[in-house]
Scaffold this motif. Structure first.
Motif, short mmCIF file in Angstrom:
data_model
loop_
_atom_site.label_atom_id
_atom_site.label_comp_id
_atom_site.label_asym_id
_atom_site.label_seq_id
_atom_site.Cartn_x
_atom_site.Cartn_y
_atom_site.Cartn_z
N TYR A 48 0.85 -1.19 0.00
CA TYR A 48 0.00 0.00 0.00
C TYR A 48 0.88 1.23 0.00
O TYR A 48 1.82 1.32 0.80
CB TYR A 48 -0.88 -0.04 1.25
N VAL A 49 0.63 2.13 -0.95
CA VAL A 49 1.33 3.42 -0.91
C VAL A 49 0.30 4.54 -0.98
O VAL A 49 -0.75 4.40 -1.60
CB VAL A 49 2.36 3.59 -2.06
N ALA A 50 0.62 5.66 -0.32
CA ALA A 50 -0.31 6.78 -0.28
C ALA A 50 0.42 8.06 -0.69
O ALA A 50 0.83 8.85 0.15
CB ALA A 50 -0.91 6.91 1.12
N PRO A 51 0.64 8.24 -1.99
CA PRO A 51 1.36 9.43 -2.45
C PRO A 51 0.51 10.68 -2.23
O PRO A 51 -0.70 10.60 -2.09
CB PRO A 51 1.57 9.16 -3.94
N THR A 52 1.18 11.85 -2.23
CA THR A 52 0.44 13.10 -2.05
C THR A 52 0.45 13.95 -3.32
O THR A 52 -0.11 15.03 -3.35
CB THR A 52 1.02 13.93 -0.88
N THR A 53 1.12 13.48 -4.37
CA THR A 53 1.07 14.19 -5.65
C THR A 53 0.73 13.19 -6.75
O THR A 53 0.97 11.98 -6.61
CB THR A 53 2.42 14.84 -6.00
N VAL A 54 0.18 13.72 -7.85
CA VAL A 54 -0.16 12.86 -8.98
C VAL A 54 1.11 12.25 -9.56
O VAL A 54 1.15 11.07 -9.92
CB VAL A 54 -0.93 13.66 -10.06
N ASP A 55 2.19 13.07 -9.63
CA ASP A 55 3.45 12.56 -10.16
C ASP A 55 3.91 11.33 -9.38
O ASP A 55 4.31 10.31 -9.96
CB ASP A 55 4.55 13.65 -10.09
N ALA A 56 3.85 11.45 -8.07
CA ALA A 56 4.30 10.34 -7.23
C ALA A 56 3.40 9.12 -7.43
O ALA A 56 3.87 7.98 -7.40
CB ALA A 56 4.32 10.75 -5.76
N ALA A 57 2.11 9.36 -7.62
CA ALA A 57 1.17 8.25 -7.82
C ALA A 57 1.48 7.52 -9.12
O ALA A 57 1.49 6.28 -9.17
CB ALA A 57 -0.27 8.77 -7.83
N VAL A 58 1.73 8.30 -10.18
CA VAL A 58 2.06 7.68 -11.47
C VAL A 58 3.36 6.90 -11.35
O VAL A 58 3.49 5.79 -11.88
CB VAL A 58 2.15 8.77 -12.58
N GLU A 59 4.33 7.47 -10.63
CA GLU A 59 5.60 6.79 -10.43
C GLU A 59 5.39 5.46 -9.68
O GLU A 59 5.97 4.44 -10.03
CB GLU A 59 6.56 7.72 -9.67
N ALA A 60 4.52 5.50 -8.69
CA ALA A 60 4.24 4.28 -7.92
C ALA A 60 3.61 3.22 -8.82
O ALA A 60 3.93 2.03 -8.72
CB ALA A 60 3.32 4.59 -6.74
N LEU A 61 2.72 3.63 -9.71
CA LEU A 61 2.09 2.68 -10.64
C LEU A 61 3.12 2.13 -11.62
O LEU A 61 3.12 0.95 -11.94
CB LEU A 61 0.97 3.37 -11.41
N ARG A 62 4.01 3.02 -12.07
CA ARG A 62 5.04 2.57 -13.01
C ARG A 62 5.94 1.53 -12.35
O ARG A 62 6.23 0.48 -12.91
CB ARG A 62 5.87 3.78 -13.49
#
Lengths: 289, 800
Positions: free
Chosen positions: A8-22
Motif C-alpha cells: 500500500y502506498v499513499a502518495p500526495t502528488t499525482v506525479d508520485a502516484a504515477v511513479e508508484a504505478l510505473r
C-alpha cells in the motif's frame, strides 16, 4: 472474504502516484473511493501487488467553471457533485442524475474518477460523460493527455487506460439546451439501473434543432445514440413526437439481459423511459415533474 | 411510563408492566455498539478458521492435497474429513416419520460433495487473511457426478442419487387425509385450482453465522459462543457427537444479530470448531462472510404446490387437495429434519377455514443446494399463499367479494376448539374478529369504490386479503417437527434473589432480536412484585438451566413467559414466608410489590435486600428452618400450545409501464392474546411484513442448471430496504389464550400473511387483464412477461 496480500502506498502528488504505478510494473491498482474496488479485492477477483491510494492528493478534488466548460477533479466525491450549485445551474442533467447514484453512504466516498474508470455499464456518470461529450484528462509516465469520453469505455468494466494511467480531471462542456430529462428504473432506489436514458434538446418554435441522447444499463457500455440524434434534428414537435422518439431509441438499441431483467424487459423499459424522457424534455420548465 | 410515574398504591389494577410499551432493555447497548456478539469474544491468542467450499454441485472427492497449505505462513493445521474421522459421531436428524431418510451430519464433506458451498476442508491459521491465503493452495480432485438442480427432475427414475444409501432422492413423503375429497370435489358447484410456487429464499440475518470456541486447558473443556437460536439443542447434540459431559461443553448464544431461522439448526461448522479446538488445545474463531452465509446457511420455501378447492353454490369451501414437491436441498437438518418446511405446508394448508374434506400429499426431494430449514413462518407462508389464492379464485368464480367468501368460511367463535385434517387443533382465537377489524381499519368498502374509479382511468389498482392461523408456544404433546425425538415442549425459568437482594432470572430460551430480555423481565416484575429495572434476565446459556432448547416456533413468550410466571410465584411465596417472620404478620396479609413485602394497609414493609440479608447473612433474625434459599425454579409445559391468527390487507398499484408494484396501504389485524409489550409486538409485525414483502416482490435465490448460485451477493439477491416498506397499521385483537398469562406467540405471523395478501392484491390489480398470480416473488420481470403474454393473446384473438 479477505483480500490477497498487497503493498500500500499513499502518495500526495499525482506525479508520485504515477511513479508508484510505473514501479508496480502493471501490477498496481488505484484506490479512490473504494466503493467498487474493495469488494473486488475482498472477493479476490482483482489481486494487485500494489494499491496506490489517491485520497491524500488534495489537488484532485474540485469543481470549477472554465468558460463554457465545467471541470471536475477526479477525486471529487459524488456527494459534492450532487450538492454543487455550479453543477445544478450549468449541468442540470448531471445534477438530476446524481441522486440515483447508489446510496448516501456510497456517494460520500465514491468519486467521479473512480466511477468513470470502473466503467460499470449501468452507472450514471459514464453515461453522462457521453451525453456531455466530456473529455478526460489522464496522466501517465509520459505526461498528460486528453481522452474523449466516447473513446474511453471499451467494454463492461473495461476502459482504455494503461496500467500506469490515472484520470486526473474531467471537463464537461455546458450544453446549449432548452429542454432535458433524466429517467431511470432500478429494482430499488439506489440500485444499478435496469435501464436509463438522458436527453438534452435545443428546440425551436416547432422543431427540434439539436438533440443529444445517451442510454445505459442495456449494453456492455453506456451508449450515445448519435444516429437517433441525427434523426431528431429538424423533426416536428407534436403529440406523436415522444412515441416516435421511443421507437427510434428502441430500434437503435438491442438490450442485453441478465439475472435482474431479460433483454425483452429492458428493451420495453427503455422504450417507456424514452417516451417519458422526451415528454419531460419538451415540457415547459414550469411543467417539469 | 417510567418508574417515577408508575402508580404505587396496591389498589390499582395489576399487572403493571405486562401490557406497557416499555423501551427495550437491550437497545442502548445494541444501538451504541456495546453489544457482544460471538465475533466480539476475545479469547487468549485465538486462531482463525477458514473453510474451503465446494465449487462443484455433486462430485466424488477423489483426492485432497493439503501439503502446500500446511506449510503456508501462519497455518497451524489443515483438516479434511479424513483426519477427523475418529473425533466425532455423525449427528443423525432422526424422526419416527415413515418414508423418511435421515442424512447424517458431519463437519466436512466426506466421500462426495452435494452442493456448491459445502465445506470440504478447514484451515486453521493465526489470522483469517493467512487462512484464506492457504485455502488457495489446497488442491481437490473432483469427479463430477452430475448436478441435481431441480426437484421435478430429481424425482425421475433415471436421476442420479444424491444419497445412494437412501435409494431415492425423495427423502420424505407424507400424506394427510380427512373425508372423501374426490367425491366432494365431484359434487362441488365450483372448482378452482392452480400450480403455485414460492421460489428459494435466503433468511439473511444481518449478523452472518459466527462461532467462537474457547478452549479451557485446565478442564479440557470448551465454551462455544454461537450465533444460534437453539444453544441448548446445539449443546446436547455436540456433547453426544463428541462424547462429552455437559459440564465440559458450555454453549452460549450471546447477543445474536437476527436469525429468522437460519441460525436455528445445528451446523457442520459448529461441530468442526469444537472438534478442532479440542484437537489443537486452542481457542478458535470463525465468522461467515456474506457469500458463505448466503450459500451455506439453511434456506427457505422452494416448493411447488398443485392444489384444488371445491365450493358449494353458497360459497362454502367443501374440499381441498394438494400435492407438494419441496426442493429440500442436499441434507436433512438437525433436529428438525428436511420434513420441517414441506410437511408443514400440507399440515397447515386448510388454515383457519372449515373445510370438510382434505387430502395433502408432500414429497421432499434432495437436490444439489444447501438444505432448507426453518424460516420465519415455516411452511405457512406458502400454505397461506396457496389457500388464499384459491379463496380468491373461488370468490371470483362464484361472483362473491373476497371479504364475503372469507366470512362464510372462517371457523366461527362457537366451533373452537376445532381440529383440522392434519390433526392440528385451533383453540379459541379471533379469526373472524381479525378479518372484520382489518376490513374496518383499511376502509374496505371505500377502497372498492376507489378501485372502481381507478379502473375507469385504466389504473391497475388491487386489494388483497389474507387470513391465516398458526400454532405457537407448542407444548410436549405435539412435536415442533414431526416425529422428532427431542423435547421442545417445555422451558425452565430459575429466578434467584442473591445475598445483595439482586434479582436474576435465568432462562433456557435465547434472544436473537425479539426483545426477550425486556418482555421476560416485564412478566417477572409483575408476578414476583419487583421493579422492572431491578430484574436481570440471563438467557441462551446452557450452564444456567439443566435443560433447554432455545427460541424458535414462536414459543418463547408462551413457554419462557409461562415458566417466568410460575417461578416468580414460587419465589414470591418464599419472600412472603420470610417477611411474615420479619414483619410479625400473617403471610396472607402480606403483598409483594415494587421490590418490597408490605403488610397490606400499613406502612410496615421490608425490602428484598432486607429479606435477603435475613435469609443469607444475619444468622439471628430467622429460625434455621425458615432460611429458605430465595430461588424459584419452574419448568413450564403448555401441553398443546396455542393458536395465533391475523388478517392482512394490502392495497397495491401496478405501474403498467415499468411493471413495478407499489404498496399503497397495508393493514394487519392480529390476535396474539394478551400483549406483553405493544411496542415490541408492533415491531415484530413490521419486521415480519417487511420480510413478507421481500418474499412477495424481491427475494429469490437463483440456482442454474449446473447447481451454481447466481444470486450470491447482495447486489444480486435483492431484499426490500426502507423505501420499499410502506407504513402499516396494526390492529390488536387481544383474545386471551388458555396458556399461562394468556399469551400467544407472534414473531412469525408478519411473514406468513404478507406474501399471500400482496399476491392477492397484485392478482386483483391485474384481473382486468385476465392475469393470475401463481408464483412468488412477483418481480417486475415476471409481471412484464405475464402482461406481454396477455398482449400476445389479445393480438392472436384479434387476428382470428
Amino acid at each position: 472474504m479477505k483480500p490477497a496480500k498487497f503493498d500500500y502506498v499513499a502518495p500526495t502528488t499525482v506525479d508520485a502516484a504515477v511513479e508508484a504505478l510505473r514501479a508496480a510494473n502493471g501490477e498496481g491498482k488505484v484506490l479512490a473511493g473504494g466503493q467498487s474496488l474493495l469488494p473486488l479485492l475482498n472477493f479476490r477477483m482483482t489481486r494487485p501487488a500494489v494499491l496506490v491510494d489517491l485520497n491524500g492528493i488534495r489537488e484532485l478534488s474540485f469543481i470549477e467553471l472554465r468558460g463554457d466548460r465545467v471541470a471536475i477533479g477526479a477525486l471529487t466525491r459524488h456527494r459534492e457533485i450532487e450538492q454543487s450549485p455550479l453543477i445544478a445551474s450549468k449541468l442540470p442533467v448531471m445534477a438530476a442524475a446524481m441522486r440515483h447514484v447508489a446510496h448516501l453512504a456510497i456517494r460520500n466516498r465514491g468519486t467521479i474518477g473512480g466511477s468513470l474508470s470502473h466503467a460499470d455499464p449501468a452507472a450514471e456518470l459514464p453515461m453522462l460523460s457521453l451525453l456531455y461529450s466530456a473529455s478526460l484528462s489522464v496522466q501517465g509516465p509520459s505526461g498528460r493527455r486528453t481522452i474523449a469520453a466516447e473513446d474511453f469505455f471499451v467494454d463492461a468494466l473495461t476502459n482504455c487506460l494503461e496500467p500506469e494511467d490515472i484520470v486526473v480531471e474531467i471537463e464537461f462542456p455546458i450544453l446549449q439546451q432548452n429542454g432535458w430529462a433524466f429517467e431511470e428504473v432500478a429494482r430499488r432506489f439506489g440500485d444499478f439501473a435496469l435501464a436509463s436514458i438522458a436527453v438534452s434538446v435545443r428546440r425551436g418554435a416547432s422543431t427540434i434543432k439539436d438533440a443529444r441522447v445517451a442510454v445505459m444499463g442495456v449494453a456492455d457500455t453506456p451508449l450515445r445514440l448519435k444516429e437517433v440524434e441525427g434523426q431528431l434534428r429538424g423533426i416536428a414537435i407534436d403529440d406523436q413526437m415522444p412515441d416516435r422518439f421511443s421507437e427510434l431509441v428502441t430500434s437503435s438499441v438491442s438490450a442485453n439481459g441478465d439475472l435482474h431483467a431479460s433483454a425483452e424487459y429492458r428493451q420495453h423499459l427503455l422504450g417507456q423511459l424514452a417516451r417519458r424522457a422526451m415528454q419531460t424534455a419538451l415540457a415547459a420548465e414550469s411543467d417539469r415533474r | 411510563m417510567n418508574s417515577e410515574t408508575r402508580p404505587h398504591s396496591s389498589d390499582v389494577l395489576r399487572p403493571r408492566n405486562v401490557g406497557a410499551a416499555i423501551k427495550r432493555t437491550e437497545d442502548p447497548r445494541l444501538l451504541t455498539g456495546r453489544g457482544e456478539y460471538s465475533a466480539d469474544r476475545k479469547p487468549d491468542r485465538p486462531l482463525h478458521v477458514a473453510f474451503l467450499r465446494s465449487g462443484q454441485p455433486h462430485a466424488r472427492i477423489a483426492r485432497i492435497d493439503t501439503v502446500a497449505a500446511q506449510v503456508s505462513p501462519g497455518v497451524v493445521a489443515v483438516f479434511t474429513a479424513e483426519n477427523l474421522a475418529g473425533d466425532f459421531k455423525p449427528v443423525i436428524p432422526f424422526s419416527r416419520m415413515p418414508n423418511y431418510y435421515a442424512t447424517p451430519i458431519v463437519p466436512l464433506a466426506t466421500g462426495k460433495v452435494r452442493y456448491v458451498g459445502e465445506a470440504v476442508a478447514a484451515v486453521i491459521a493465526t489470522s483469517r487473511y493467512l487462512a484464506e491465503d492457504a485455502l488457495e493452495l489446497i488442491d481437490v480432485d473432483y469427479e463430477p457426478l452430475g448436478a441435481l438442480s431441480r426437484a421435478e427432475t430429481a424425482i425421475a427414475g433415471d436421476a442420479a442419487l444424491l444419497h445412494e444409501e437412501a435409494g431415492t432422492n425423495v427423502l420424505i413423503a407424507r400424506e394427510f387425509k380427512k373425508g372423501d375429497v374426490a367425491a366432494d370435489l365431484k359434487a362441488a358447484a365450483v372448482r378452482v385450482s392452480g400450480r403455485f410456487e414460492m421460489t428459494r429464499k435466503a433468511p439473511l440475518a444481518m449478523e452472518p453465522r459466527s462461532y467462537t470456541a474457547e478452549y479451557d486447558k485446565r478442564r479440557d473443556a470448551v465454551t462455544l459462543y454461537t450465533s444460534s437460536n437453539i444453544p441448548g439443542i446445539v449443546r446436547d447434540a455436540i456433547c453426544e457427537s463428541l462424547d462429552l459431559p455437559g459440564h465440559r461443553l458450555r454453549v452460549v448464544a450471546p447477543d445474536v444479530g437476527g436469525s429468522f431461522g437460519s441460525k436455528g439448526s445445528l451446523y457442520p461448522e459448529e461441530l468442526l470448531i469444537c472438534i478442532a479446538a479440542r484437537k489443537l488445545g486452542r481457542s478458535l474463531k470463525w465468522t461467515a462472510d456474506r457469500l458463505e452465509d448466503v450459500s451455506s446457511s439453511s434456506q427457505a420455501f422452494a416448493e411447488i404446490v398443485d392444489a384444488e378447492m371445491g365450493f358449494d353454490a353458497n360459497g362454502i369451501a367443501t374440499s381441498l387437495q394438494a400435492d407438494v414437491i419441496g426442493d429440500v436441498g442436499a441434507y436433512s437438518i438437525y433436529p428438525w429434519t428436511c420434513g420441517l418446511e414441506p410437511v408443514q405446508v400440507v399440515s397447515f394448508l386448510p388454515g383457519p377455514y372449515k373445510i370438510a374434506s382434505y387430502r395433502g400429499a408432500v414429497r421432499g426431494v434432495a437436490t444439489c443446494k444447501p438444505p432448507t430449514g426453518p424460516y420465519r413462518g415455516v411452511g405457512r407462508p406458502i400454505s397461506t399463499f396457496v389457500a388464499e389464492r384459491l379463496m380468491d379464485l373461488g370468490a371470483k368464480a362464484l361472483g362473491l367479494d373476497p371479504l364475503e367468501i372469507r366470512r362464510r368460511n372462517l371457523i366461527p367463535a362457537e366451533e373452537f376448539p376445532y381440529r383440522i385434517a392434519s390433526g392440528i387443533i385451533w383453540d379459541k382465537t379471533g379469526f373472524v374478529e381479525c378479518l372484520e377489524a382489518a376490513a374496518e381499519a383499511v376502509g374496505y368498502e371505500q377502497l372498492r369504490a376507489q378501485q372502481a374509479d381507478a379502473r375507469k382511468h385504466g389504473r391497475l389498482f388491487g386489494i388483497g386479503i389474507a387470513s391465516y392461523a398458526e400454532l405457537t408456544g407448542i407444548g410436549s404433546r405435539i412435536a415442533v417437527a414431526p416425529g422428532m425425538p427431542i423435547n421442545t415442549g417445555s422451558e425452565t425459568a430459575k429466578i434467584t434473589i442473591d445475598s445483595t437482594g439482586a434479582i436474576t432470572a435465568a432462562f433456557g430460551v435465547a434472544s436473537h432480536g425479539q426483545g426477550l430480555e425486556t418482555t421476560l423481565a416485564q412478566i417477572v416484575a409483575d408476578d414476583l412484585g419487583a421493579r422492572f429495572e431491578d430484574v436481570r434476565v440471563i438467557q441462551g446459556d446452557s450452564d444456567e438451566v439443566p435443560m433447554s432448547t432455545g427460541t424458535y416456533a414462536s414459543r418463547s413468550a408462551v413457554l419462557g413467559g409461562g415458566a417466568a410466571k410460575h417461578a416468580s410465584r414460587i419465589l414470591q411465596d418464599k419472600i412472603k414466608r420470610v417477611a411474615s417472620h420479619l414483619l410479625e404478620a400473617n403471610q396472607d396479609d402480606i403483598e409483594v410489590l415494587d421490590g418490597k413485602a408490605v403488610v397490606i394497609g400499613t406502612d410496615r414493609a421490608v425490602t428484598f435486600k432486607q429479606v435477603a440479608k435475613a435469609v443469607y447473612s444475619d444468622m439471628k433474625t430467622l429460625p434455621v428452618e425458615a432460611r429458605e434459599e430465595l430461588t424459584g425454579t419452574y419448568t413450564y409445559d403448555p401441553i398443546n400450545g396455542t393458536t395465533a391468527a391475523a388478517t392482512h390487507i394490502a392495497v397495491v398499484e401496478v405501474d403498467p409501464l415499468t411493471c413495478f408494484v407499489q404498496i399503497l396501504k397495508y393493514v394487519v389485524a392480529e390476535d396474539c392474546g394478551r400483549i406483553i409489550n405493544p411496542m415490541i409486538v408492533d415491531g415484530q409485525v413490521h419486521g415480519g411484513v417487511a420480510q413478507g414483502i421481500g418474499a412477495a416482490l424481491f427475494e429469490e435465490l437463483v440456482y442454474d442448471d449446473d447447481g451454481q448460485l447466481l444470486s450470491a451477493s447482495l447486489v444480486d439477491y435483492v431484499i426490500p430496504s426502507a423505501p420499499e416498506v410502506p407504513a402499516m397499521d396494526v390492529v390488536h385483537i387481544e383474545s386471551e389464550s388458555a396458556v399461562a398469562g394468556g399469551f400467544r406467540g407472534m414473531g412469525e405471523g408478519g411473514t406468513i400473511g404478507a406474501p399471500a395478501a400482496i399476491a392477492n392484491a397484485i392478482a386483483d390489480a391485474l384481473s382486468p387483464l385476465g392475469i393470475d398470480v401463481s408464483i412468488l416473488p412477483m418481480t417486475p420481470e415476471r409481471i412484464f412477461k405475464l402482461m406481454e403474454q396477455t398482449r400476445l393473446n389479445a393480438r392472436g384473438k384479434a387476428d382470428e
